[in-house]
Design a protein around this motif. Structure first.
Motif, PDB file in Angstrom:
ATOM      1  N   LEU A 169      49.663  36.654  34.623  1.00 25.46           N
ATOM      2  CA  LEU A 169      48.561  36.946  33.763  1.00 25.46           C
ATOM      3  C   LEU A 169      47.370  36.409  34.833  1.00 25.46           C
ATOM      4  O   LEU A 169      46.298  36.999  34.825  1.00 25.46           O
ATOM      5  CB  LEU A 169      48.512  36.311  32.446  1.00 25.46           C
ATOM      6  CG  LEU A 169      49.172  37.129  31.283  1.00 25.46           C
ATOM      7  CD1 LEU A 169      49.111  36.392  30.255  1.00 25.46           C
ATOM      8  CD2 LEU A 169      48.563  38.491  31.250  1.00 25.46           C
ATOM      9  N   ILE A 170      47.403  35.301  35.267  1.00 23.00           N
ATOM     10  CA  ILE A 170      46.408  34.512  36.049  1.00 23.00           C
ATOM     11  C   ILE A 170      46.122  35.264  37.012  1.00 23.00           C
ATOM     12  O   ILE A 170      44.924  35.339  37.522  1.00 23.00           O
ATOM     13  CB  ILE A 170      47.009  33.208  36.368  1.00 23.00           C
ATOM     14  CG1 ILE A 170      47.018  32.199  35.020  1.00 23.00           C
ATOM     15  CG2 ILE A 170      45.984  32.377  37.009  1.00 23.00           C
ATOM     16  CD1 ILE A 170      47.748  31.003  35.202  1.00 23.00           C
ATOM     17  N   ALA A 171      47.279  35.825  37.931  1.00 27.64           N
ATOM     18  CA  ALA A 171      46.897  36.622  39.151  1.00 27.64           C
ATOM     19  C   ALA A 171      46.311  37.962  38.876  1.00 27.64           C
ATOM     20  O   ALA A 171      45.149  38.299  39.539  1.00 27.64           O
ATOM     21  CB  ALA A 171      48.337  36.994  39.773  1.00 27.64           C
ATOM     22  N   ALA A 172      46.612  38.539  37.723  1.00 25.52           N
ATOM     23  CA  ALA A 172      45.967  39.828  37.293  1.00 25.52           C
ATOM     24  C   ALA A 172      44.558  39.603  36.828  1.00 25.52           C
ATOM     25  O   ALA A 172      43.562  40.437  37.487  1.00 25.52           O
ATOM     26  CB  ALA A 172      46.536  40.530  36.284  1.00 25.52           C
ATOM     27  N   HIS A 173      44.195  38.520  36.323  1.00 20.31           N
ATOM     28  CA  HIS A 173      42.824  38.057  35.830  1.00 20.31           C
ATOM     29  C   HIS A 173      42.041  37.719  37.015  1.00 20.31           C
ATOM     30  O   HIS A 173      40.915  38.096  36.915  1.00 20.31           O
ATOM     31  CB  HIS A 173      42.813  37.131  34.832  1.00 20.31           C
ATOM     32  CG  HIS A 173      41.541  36.784  34.337  1.00 20.31           C
ATOM     33  ND1 HIS A 173      40.647  36.009  34.510  1.00 20.31           N
ATOM     34  CD2 HIS A 173      40.864  37.350  33.044  1.00 20.31           C
ATOM     35  CE1 HIS A 173      39.550  35.825  33.972  1.00 20.31           C
ATOM     36  NE2 HIS A 173      39.748  36.775  32.836  1.00 20.31           N
ATOM     37  N   GLY A 174      42.557  37.183  38.025  1.00 19.81           N
ATOM     38  CA  GLY A 174      41.663  36.672  39.076  1.00 19.81           C
ATOM     39  C   GLY A 174      41.183  37.705  40.076  1.00 19.81           C
ATOM     40  O   GLY A 174      40.402  37.502  40.697  1.00 19.81           O
ATOM     41  N   VAL A 175      41.962  39.091  40.198  1.00 21.74           N
ATOM     42  CA  VAL A 175      41.489  40.197  40.866  1.00 21.74           C
ATOM     43  C   VAL A 175      41.155  41.155  39.967  1.00 21.74           C
ATOM     44  O   VAL A 175      40.924  42.337  40.580  1.00 21.74           O
ATOM     45  CB  VAL A 175      42.597  40.633  41.647  1.00 21.74           C
ATOM     46  CG1 VAL A 175      43.210  39.411  42.837  1.00 21.74           C
ATOM     47  CG2 VAL A 175      43.890  41.022  40.742  1.00 21.74           C
ATOM     48  N   ARG A 176      40.562  41.033  38.823  1.00 19.79           N
ATOM     49  CA  ARG A 176      40.173  42.241  38.013  1.00 19.79           C
ATOM     50  C   ARG A 176      39.133  42.943  38.482  1.00 19.79           C
ATOM     51  O   ARG A 176      38.651  43.994  38.265  1.00 19.79           O
ATOM     52  CB  ARG A 176      39.829  41.795  36.514  1.00 19.79           C
ATOM     53  CG  ARG A 176      38.821  40.899  36.331  1.00 19.79           C
ATOM     54  CD  ARG A 176      38.887  40.244  34.824  1.00 19.79           C
ATOM     55  NE  ARG A 176      37.789  39.581  34.541  1.00 19.79           N
ATOM     56  CZ  ARG A 176      37.340  38.109  35.125  1.00 19.79           C
ATOM     57  NH1 ARG A 176      38.378  37.690  35.973  1.00 19.79           N
ATOM     58  NH2 ARG A 176      36.350  37.722  34.670  1.00 19.79           N
ATOM     59  N   ASN A 177      38.126  41.991  39.275  1.00 13.51           N
ATOM     60  CA  ASN A 177      36.817  42.683  39.826  1.00 13.51           C
ATOM     61  C   ASN A 177      37.000  42.168  41.381  1.00 13.51           C
ATOM     62  O   ASN A 177      35.859  41.836  41.874  1.00 13.51           O
ATOM     63  CB  ASN A 177      35.610  42.104  39.023  1.00 13.51           C
ATOM     64  CG  ASN A 177      35.506  42.202  37.558  1.00 13.51           C
ATOM     65  OD1 ASN A 177      35.649  43.539  37.361  1.00 13.51           O
ATOM     66  ND2 ASN A 177      34.947  41.583  36.802  1.00 13.51           N
ATOM     67  N   CYS A 178      37.919  42.768  41.989  1.00 13.70           N
ATOM     68  CA  CYS A 178      38.164  42.334  43.250  1.00 13.70           C
ATOM     69  C   CYS A 178      37.119  43.255  44.390  1.00 13.70           C
ATOM     70  O   CYS A 178      37.431  44.384  44.287  1.00 13.70           O
ATOM     71  CB  CYS A 178      39.627  42.242  43.833  1.00 13.70           C
ATOM     72  SG  CYS A 178      39.808  41.848  45.453  1.00 13.70           S
ATOM     73  N   ARG A 179      36.500  42.722  44.916  1.00 16.52           N
ATOM     74  CA  ARG A 179      35.603  43.207  45.938  1.00 16.52           C
ATOM     75  C   ARG A 179      35.513  42.736  47.271  1.00 16.52           C
ATOM     76  O   ARG A 179      34.845  43.163  48.230  1.00 16.52           O
ATOM     77  CB  ARG A 179      34.045  43.151  45.321  1.00 16.52           C
ATOM     78  CG  ARG A 179      33.902  43.768  44.135  1.00 16.52           C
ATOM     79  CD  ARG A 179      32.490  44.316  43.990  1.00 16.52           C
ATOM     80  NE  ARG A 179      32.310  45.070  42.616  1.00 16.52           N
ATOM     81  CZ  ARG A 179      31.061  45.836  42.469  1.00 16.52           C
ATOM     82  NH1 ARG A 179      30.078  45.762  42.969  1.00 16.52           N
ATOM     83  NH2 ARG A 179      31.056  46.757  41.276  1.00 16.52           N
ATOM     84  N   ASP A 180      36.412  41.717  47.759  1.00 16.18           N
ATOM     85  CA  ASP A 180      36.558  41.355  49.056  1.00 16.18           C
ATOM     86  C   ASP A 180      38.081  40.773  49.161  1.00 16.18           C
ATOM     87  O   ASP A 180      38.631  40.276  48.134  1.00 16.18           O
ATOM     88  CB  ASP A 180      35.611  40.222  49.591  1.00 16.18           C
ATOM     89  CG  ASP A 180      35.506  38.959  48.527  1.00 16.18           C
ATOM     90  OD1 ASP A 180      36.513  38.346  48.872  1.00 16.18           O
ATOM     91  OD2 ASP A 180      34.841  38.843  47.749  1.00 16.18           O
ATOM     92  N   ARG A 181      38.548  40.754  50.159  1.00 14.27           N
ATOM     93  CA  ARG A 181      39.993  40.296  50.271  1.00 14.27           C
ATOM     94  C   ARG A 181      40.216  38.608  50.041  1.00 14.27           C
ATOM     95  O   ARG A 181      41.178  38.039  49.697  1.00 14.27           O
ATOM     96  CB  ARG A 181      40.346  40.654  51.612  1.00 14.27           C
ATOM     97  CG  ARG A 181      40.441  42.158  51.956  1.00 14.27           C
ATOM     98  CD  ARG A 181      41.382  42.574  53.142  1.00 14.27           C
ATOM     99  NE  ARG A 181      40.910  43.794  53.523  1.00 14.27           N
ATOM    100  CZ  ARG A 181      41.387  45.187  52.843  1.00 14.27           C
ATOM    101  NH1 ARG A 181      42.203  44.854  51.832  1.00 14.27           N
ATOM    102  NH2 ARG A 181      41.005  46.373  53.143  1.00 14.27           N
ATOM    103  N   GLY A 182      39.122  38.046  50.263  1.00 16.44           N
ATOM    104  CA  GLY A 182      39.118  36.687  49.941  1.00 16.44           C
ATOM    105  C   GLY A 182      39.225  36.255  48.443  1.00 16.44           C
ATOM    106  O   GLY A 182      39.902  35.115  47.984  1.00 16.44           O
TER     107      GLY A 182
END
Length: 808
Positions: free
Chosen positions: A449-462
């Motif tokens: 869950l934490i991993a999925a929430h952390g990239v929900r608005n991923c706009r760069d590889r960092g």
């Protein structure tokens, strides 16, 4: 020109029909059925891999290995003595007699011989009624007409000399009887084609089967049979016997030659029947077993494995594997299938839009399978490492399994909602693999869950790496809680567990970062990261568009501003809409001067073209844009929007122009087909595609406003949106009436900002201006008459421009 135009139109209609047929065929394949097949297949594979006896099989020994432990039988069982059973089978096969078919009549040879001679005599009686002296050369060709039939009846090769001898003597019955006498002597004894092969059975004999009487007899004396050459030699030695029947040497020779020609093998090897009897004999042999009692020692530690040990161990392992397959594996498959089916039926495997397809389901299934296999491998490695260190339990190393990688990837490509669903599935399956409890389920589920929430608005590889570090920190806290539950709070194992947990978080970020480009290429996904790369105006394709079609480039930039501002209001993807707007008209680069925004002062090229040809050129920019997008790998989502941004809309200006030309020429306007002036489609399928369509039309129409006041802009926007809606172009996308209202508000706001008025700078006042100011009574306005005239001109100009754009 008319023929070319008609041909092009016909080709386009055929292409559209073909595309419709292909589309219907694809729909007929049943994407829903394929999704179910994927889910069921995943359930079966997972269940087989989850089965403990399949995952961790006992050690397999080979001949000469040394047993590392004592192995006892867990039940009573019988072990087949394969060597003895094989020996008995081979012996039974060797005892089977070869079957030979015996036909004493040799396919009714005697009957055929009698028929041939009888027909010969009848033929001579019919064809030779004249006196003997009248039989000259003219009669012989008529007699020769029977020759072919005579030898066909006997099924032998024609012989002119033999036929002549028989015809000259009138096919005498004495010759017929002599031949029957000789042939019977040979056939009754038997003729074989290959006597050498027959003699290989001399030791046990053969089984001779009479083909007519269905009787069999064992024959031991195989020398009684002739081979073909032996039969002919025998016949040549029967000249004295023939003298009992015939006096003429010519007839004796003819009878002997015909007998030799007639003799053929009548004892033939029946391979099929022989093999069937051998197979039956082989199957009739019962296996030889010896019994092993429960608790009996199969092999002791330190013993060298011999063939007998191998047979016993194989039977022991075979039984346990069968029980697991029949009992536990199907039950596990059913449980996993129910879990996947329930989440799918409730819509938890889609992001709530209509864009979910078989490709998305396949990606999710493969992600689950890959993480599942990684978990299995990690479990095996952890157990092997723990076996070498007595103070370490495998549980401490299970925290390093990067299960959250799957949820992170699914969140990036499918959205957070789908990632939550698969976080549950991955946590359940991984817990089953390591045989853990609720504590490990919570550990893997929270990390996912934490991993999925952390990239929900991923706009760069960092962002991916940062999310991985956050997962590592959360994992450490959860690992401490799990170790405390197991009573290992004050031990070395706790430190190893924390280290494994943090390492697991780092692995999640690193693995996801490395896999992202591979997934994008393999499945054709378009992530926000890729969209940001494509949004750069330094992209070669956009630079080329700016140089070759500057008007189209400017139009695309304005459309991107319109859609970006509107996307947020209707809950669409602003970045996707913006980037798609940049590239939606790249197909115009192929023929830029045929589009009004790129013509400048060069003149309108369409004035010299027929309306149907102009419409084909306009329509072609969609196809050209798709080809360029695929060539530059812009992604499926952008390609779809390029294909759909005109839907099936009508090119109104050229359609009306074609009808007017048809009226002038005196032809029926019904011959001008509306479908020839419509874009091939499909209609927009997503909010983003519908938004780009509306922004594209509104921006183009806004250029026709001479005096773009706020009220005129609002009226124009509302008019165009209503027209697009009433034409049915938005029927297949997810835009609601509320969304259209929000889009209109956003368009009005953006266009009003673009067409704002500036304060006029003071200039010297002329007499004409003074007169107008005095006549109007206001220094900042023209007279009422001028205003009305200008408004009328604006309305007329706007209407004409809208018609040229296909909007009126």
């Amino acid at each position: 020109m008319i023929d070319k135009r008609t041909g092009s139109s016909s080709k386009r209609n055929k292409a559209q029909k073909g595309a419709a047929i292909v589309s219907s065929q694809r729909r007929g394949l049943g994407p829903e059925v394929r999704k179910w097949f994927i889910l069921i297949g995943l359930s079966i594979v997972v269940s087989l891999l989850l089965f403990p006896d399949i995952l961790v099989r006992p050690r397999t020994y080979v001949l000469g290995d040394v047993a590392d432990r004592d192995i006892k039988a867990t039940r009573d069982f019988l072990v087949e003595n394969e060597a003895l059973t094989q020996e008995k089978s081979e012996q039974a096969v060797r005892n089977v007699l070869s079957v030979y078919d015996f036909d004493p009549t040799e396919n009714n040879l005697i009957a055929r011989l009698r028929e041939a001679f009888q027909q010969g005599r009848e033929y001579l009686a019919k064809e030779a009624p004249l006196p003997e002296e009248s039989l000259g050369q003219d009669k012989l060709p008529q007699l020769d007409g029977f020759e072919e039939r005579f030898f066909d009846i006997l099924e032998i090769a024609p012989s002119d000399s033999l036929y002549q001898a028989l015809t000259e003597n009138g096919f005498p019955p004495q010759v017929e009887k002599a031949i029957i006498f000789l042939v019977r002597k040979v056939l009754n004894r038997g003729v074989v084609s290959n006597k050498k092969m027959l003699l290989t059975q001399s030791g046990k004999g053969i089984l001779l089967r009479h083909v007519h009487r269905e009787k069999e007899a064992r024959v031991l004396d195989l020398n009684r049979f002739y081979d073909l050459e032996g039969a002919r030699t025998f016949l040549r030695g029967q000249e004295q016997e023939l003298k009992r029947f015939l006096d003429s040497p010519a007839l004796i020779r003819a009878a002997m030659d015909l007998s030799i020609a007639l003799v053929k093998p009548n004892v033939t090897f029946n391979k099929r029947e022989t093999e069937l009897r051998k197979d039956a004999a082989r199957k009739s042999v019962k296996p030889v077993y010896f019994k092993v009692k429960k608790g009996e020692m199969l092999v002791r530690e330190g013993e060298i494995i011999n063939p007998e040990h191998l047979v016993k161990l194989d039977e022991e392992y075979k039984s346990s594997g069968w029980k697991a397959t029949v009992g536990r594996a199907p039950a596990m498959a059913l449980l996993v299938a129910f879990m996947l089916s329930a989440t799918y039926i409730m819509g938890l495997m889609s992001d709530g839009t209509s864009r979910s397809d078989v490709r998305d389901t396949m990606f999710c299934a493969l992600t689950v399978m890959v993480i599942f296999l990684v978990a299995i491998a990690s479990q095996l490695v952890a157990e092997e490492i723990a076996r070498g260190f007595g103070f370490l339990a495998p549980r401490a190393l299970f925290f390093a399994i990067p299960v959250a990688t799957g949820a992170m990837l699914i969140s990036i490509f499918q959205g957070f909602r789908v990632a939550v669903t698969f976080s549950v599935i991955l946590a359940v399956l991984t817990t089953l693999i390591i045989r853990g409890g609720v504590d490990f389920f919570v550990y893997y589920f929270m990390g996912s869950l934490i991993a999925a929430h952390g990239v929900r608005n991923c706009r760069d590889r960092g962002t991916v790496i940062k999310a991985g570090l956050n997962v590592g920190l959360a994992n450490m806290a959860l690992a401490i809680a799990v170790e405390a539950l197991h009573g290992s709070l004050y031990s070395v194992e706790l430190g190893i567990a924390c280290l494994s947990a943090s390492l697991g978080g780092v692995l999640v970020g690193v693995i996801a970062t490395g896999i992202l480009p591979l997934v994008e290429m393999a499945f054709g996904f378009t992530t926000d990261i890729k969209l940001l790369e494509l949004a750069s105006l330094d992209q070669p394709l956009l630079k080329e568009l700016m140089v070759r079609a500057p008007g189209t480039y400017h139009h695309s930039v304005i459309v991107s501003n319109l859609v970006e501002a509107s996307a947020e209001a209707i809950n669409a993807n602003p970045l996707l809409a913006k980037v798609a707007a940049y590239y939606h008209d790249i197909g115009k680069m192929k023929k830029p001067l045929y589009f009004v925004e790129n013509q400048g002062n060069r003149g309108n090229k369409h004035e010299k073209l027929a309306p149907s040809m102009s419409s084909l050129i306009l329509i072609s920019h969609v196809k050209d844009g798709i080809e360029l997008a695929r060539e530059h790998r812009l992604g499926r989502e952008i390609i779809d929007i390029i294909q759909q941004h005109h839907g099936t809309s009508l090119i109104q200006y050229f359609y009306q122009k074609a009808r007017e030309q048809a009226e002038k020429k005196g032809t029926k306007t019904s011959q001008v087909k509306e479908e020839d002036f419509r874009y091939p489609g499909p209609k927009p399928q997503t909010k983003e595609a519908g938004l780009v369509m509306l922004a594209d039309v509104v921006e183009a129409a806004s250029k026709t406003l001479v005096d773009p006041t706020i009220s005129r802009v609002q009226g124009m926007v509302q008019k165009i949106i209503n027209r697009v809606f009433s034409d049915g172009q938005l029927n297949e996308c997810e835009l609601t009436l509320k969304d259209l209202n929000e889009i209109a508000k956003s368009f009005n706001k953006t266009l009003s900002g673009m067409f704002h008025h500036r304060v006029d700078y003071p200039e010297p006042v002329s007499k004409d201006a003074t007169a107008k100011r005095h006549g109007n009574g206001n220094s900042n306005q023209l007279s009422n008459g001028d205003t009305k005239d200008r408004a009328a001109e604006d309305r007329e100009s706007t209407g004409e421009n809208l018609r040229r754009l296909g909007l009126s």
